[in-house]
Design a protein around this motif. Structure first.
Motif, PDB file in Angstrom:
ATOM      1  N   VAL A  35       0.861  -1.181   0.000  1.00  0.00           N
ATOM      2  CA  VAL A  35       0.000   0.000   0.000  1.00  0.00           C
ATOM      3  C   VAL A  35       0.896   1.229   0.000  1.00  0.00           C
ATOM      4  O   VAL A  35       1.739   1.394   0.884  1.00  0.00           O
ATOM      5  N   ASP A  36       0.739   2.070  -1.004  1.00  0.00           N
ATOM      6  CA  ASP A  36       1.498   3.313  -1.102  1.00  0.00           C
ATOM      7  C   ASP A  36       0.595   4.477  -0.731  1.00  0.00           C
ATOM      8  O   ASP A  36      -0.518   4.607  -1.254  1.00  0.00           O
ATOM      9  N   LEU A  37       1.084   5.324   0.191  1.00  0.00           N
ATOM     10  CA  LEU A  37       0.338   6.484   0.666  1.00  0.00           C
ATOM     11  C   LEU A  37       0.947   7.769   0.135  1.00  0.00           C
ATOM     12  O   LEU A  37       2.103   7.806  -0.285  1.00  0.00           O
ATOM     13  N   SER A  38       0.142   8.828   0.188  1.00  0.00           N
ATOM     14  CA  SER A  38       0.537  10.104  -0.413  1.00  0.00           C
ATOM     15  C   SER A  38       1.712  10.766   0.310  1.00  0.00           C
ATOM     16  O   SER A  38       2.358  11.649  -0.259  1.00  0.00           O
ATOM     17  N   ASP A  39       2.011  10.325   1.541  1.00  0.00           N
ATOM     18  CA  ASP A  39       3.148  10.904   2.251  1.00  0.00           C
ATOM     19  C   ASP A  39       4.449  10.159   1.979  1.00  0.00           C
ATOM     20  O   ASP A  39       5.470  10.410   2.618  1.00  0.00           O
ATOM     21  N   GLY A  40       4.418   9.233   1.006  1.00  0.00           N
ATOM     22  CA  GLY A  40       5.603   8.469   0.648  1.00  0.00           C
ATOM     23  C   GLY A  40       5.767   7.169   1.408  1.00  0.00           C
ATOM     24  O   GLY A  40       6.692   6.413   1.143  1.00  0.00           O
ATOM     25  N   THR A  41       4.871   6.871   2.346  1.00  0.00           N
ATOM     26  CA  THR A  41       4.941   5.642   3.129  1.00  0.00           C
ATOM     27  C   THR A  41       4.477   4.453   2.297  1.00  0.00           C
ATOM     28  O   THR A  41       3.503   4.544   1.546  1.00  0.00           O
ATOM     29  N   ALA A  42       5.169   3.327   2.439  1.00  0.00           N
ATOM     30  CA  ALA A  42       4.745   2.060   1.849  1.00  0.00           C
ATOM     31  C   ALA A  42       4.473   1.079   2.987  1.00  0.00           C
ATOM     32  O   ALA A  42       5.322   0.890   3.863  1.00  0.00           O
ATOM     33  N   LEU A  43       3.306   0.495   3.001  1.00  0.00           N
ATOM     34  CA  LEU A  43       2.891  -0.416   4.057  1.00  0.00           C
ATOM     35  C   LEU A  43       2.798  -1.835   3.519  1.00  0.00           C
ATOM     36  O   LEU A  43       2.340  -2.069   2.398  1.00  0.00           O
ATOM     37  N   HIS A  44       3.245  -2.799   4.349  1.00  0.00           N
ATOM     38  CA  HIS A  44       3.222  -4.207   3.977  1.00  0.00           C
ATOM     39  C   HIS A  44       2.787  -5.030   5.182  1.00  0.00           C
ATOM     40  O   HIS A  44       2.874  -4.571   6.322  1.00  0.00           O
ATOM     41  N   GLY A  45       2.405  -6.277   4.922  1.00  0.00           N
ATOM     42  CA  GLY A  45       2.253  -7.271   5.974  1.00  0.00           C
ATOM     43  C   GLY A  45       1.551  -6.785   7.215  1.00  0.00           C
ATOM     44  O   GLY A  45       0.413  -6.284   7.187  1.00  0.00           O
ATOM     45  N   ALA A  46       2.242  -6.921   8.357  1.00  0.00           N
ATOM     46  CA  ALA A  46       1.649  -6.590   9.654  1.00  0.00           C
ATOM     47  C   ALA A  46       1.325  -5.112   9.799  1.00  0.00           C
ATOM     48  O   ALA A  46       0.523  -4.742  10.672  1.00  0.00           O
ATOM     49  N   ASP A  47       1.910  -4.241   8.946  1.00  0.00           N
ATOM     50  CA  ASP A  47       1.560  -2.818   8.989  1.00  0.00           C
ATOM     51  C   ASP A  47       0.076  -2.606   8.709  1.00  0.00           C
ATOM     52  O   ASP A  47      -0.490  -1.577   9.084  1.00  0.00           O
ATOM     53  N   LEU A  48      -0.547  -3.560   8.023  1.00  0.00           N
ATOM     54  CA  LEU A  48      -1.900  -3.368   7.523  1.00  0.00           C
ATOM     55  C   LEU A  48      -2.979  -3.947   8.429  1.00  0.00           C
ATOM     56  O   LEU A  48      -4.164  -3.892   8.079  1.00  0.00           O
ATOM     57  N   VAL A  49      -2.590  -4.521   9.559  1.00  0.00           N
ATOM     58  CA  VAL A  49      -3.600  -5.030  10.491  1.00  0.00           C
ATOM     59  C   VAL A  49      -4.492  -3.879  10.944  1.00  0.00           C
ATOM     60  O   VAL A  49      -4.013  -2.845  11.395  1.00  0.00           O
ATOM     61  N   GLY A  50      -5.796  -4.054  10.796  1.00  0.00           N
ATOM     62  CA  GLY A  50      -6.750  -2.995  11.108  1.00  0.00           C
ATOM     63  C   GLY A  50      -7.192  -2.196   9.901  1.00  0.00           C
ATOM     64  O   GLY A  50      -8.133  -1.397   9.994  1.00  0.00           O
ATOM     65  N   ALA A  51      -6.538  -2.420   8.744  1.00  0.00           N
ATOM     66  CA  ALA A  51      -6.932  -1.699   7.534  1.00  0.00           C
ATOM     67  C   ALA A  51      -8.230  -2.261   6.978  1.00  0.00           C
ATOM     68  O   ALA A  51      -8.539  -3.444   7.112  1.00  0.00           O
ATOM     69  N   VAL A  52      -9.000  -1.396   6.339  1.00  0.00           N
ATOM     70  CA  VAL A  52     -10.215  -1.792   5.628  1.00  0.00           C
ATOM     71  C   VAL A  52     -10.054  -1.388   4.175  1.00  0.00           C
ATOM     72  O   VAL A  52      -9.848  -0.203   3.866  1.00  0.00           O
ATOM     73  N   LEU A  53     -10.128  -2.349   3.293  1.00  0.00           N
ATOM     74  CA  LEU A  53      -9.992  -2.105   1.862  1.00  0.00           C
ATOM     75  C   LEU A  53     -11.357  -2.247   1.220  1.00  0.00           C
ATOM     76  O   LEU A  53     -12.120  -3.156   1.559  1.00  0.00           O
TER      77      LEU A  53
END
Length: 262
Positions: A35-53
């Motif tokens: 997941v690429d965010l507008s602030d330049g952050t890239a999220l993977h794996g456990a970073d995404l726990v709690g995300a809703v797509l």
């Protein structure tokens, strides 16, 4: 398979931020989300726990995440690019979340992202043939040490798991049937259980020959030939050996209990 629309990402705690970053990209990176965010952050794996797509008409919530540490590679190493997610889903009109995946043989309900042939994000579950074959080591995005793609091996594995000998629309086996799969590239080796014998060799198109049927109640070799006449002369234990299957281009091989009457 639903097409994933990168329209919404809600991260736990983001509501507290005055200007939460926007989602600008969502794709599979190996067997993981990226997941690429507008602030330049890239999220993977456990970073995404709690995300809703948000899908087309459905929301998918990622509840837990862990790396699959047991996926084999050629040469005995373990791959580190397969992730397993517990996920819940609900339609846009529903209020209650339900498990997205059915239970696999271990009783787990695990979501697995992977890139399709077109590079687009795909989702599968650990209970199905696609997910099982990824976990067996046939990661379709990866390559062997000699540079050969594992995508054909994965496709052959899916046919094998489904018992799709010669017609992708018909499976001649049932889920849960014990099989022993192996290859010539060092990812899976045969267990050589005494009660099992060679069944078939497999390519991305299905079986190249069939020594015996896997499940007796689903039909015999005569029924198979009626449905898949291109296998004429390539059925039965004398006509279908491992050497014959390899000569016909098989990438994967399997052993199983022999159905009665073949």
């Amino acid at each position: 398979m639903r097409r994933l629309l990168p329209l919404l990402l809600l991260l736990a705690g983001s509501a507290a931020a005055q200007q939460p970053p926007r989602l600008i990209g969502l794709r599979a990176e190996g067997g993981d989300f990226r997941v690429d965010l507008s602030d330049g952050t890239a999220l993977h794996g456990a970073d995404l726990v709690g995300a809703v797509l948000q899908f087309d008409g459905m929301e998918l919530r990622l509840d837990t995440a862990r790396r699959d540490e047991a996926v084999p590679m050629a040469g005995g190493a373990r791959a580190g690019d397969v992730w397993l997610f517990q996920a819940s889903a609900r339609s846009s009109a529903a209020t209650e979340w339900q498990a997205f995946c059915g239970a696999d043989p271990q009783g787990e309900r695990l979501l697995m992202p992977y890139p399709g042939p077109d590079g687009m994000l795909r989702l599968t579950c650990s209970a199905g043939g696609i997910g099982k074959c990824i976990r067996f080591g046939y990661r379709p995005w990866a390559s062997l040490p000699d540079g050969r793609s594992l995508a054909p091996f994965h496709a052959a594995c899916v046919h094998m798991m489904r018992g799709a000998y010669g017609d992708a629309e018909r499976a001649w086996t049932r889920d849960g049937t014990r099989i022993d799969l192996y290859d010539r590239v060092g990812i899976q080796s045969p267990a050589m259980e005494a009660e099992q014998s060679f069944e078939a060799g497999w390519t991305p198109q299905g079986a190249v020959c069939v020594a015996h049927m896997r499940v007796p109640e689903n039909g015999d070799l005569a029924a198979l030939l009626a449905a898949a006449p291109h296998l004429a002369g390539r059925t039965g234990p004398e006509a279908c050996t491992e050497a014959r299957a390899e000569a016909e281009g098989a990438l994967l091989f399997n052993r199983s209990h022999r159905a009665g009457g073949d």
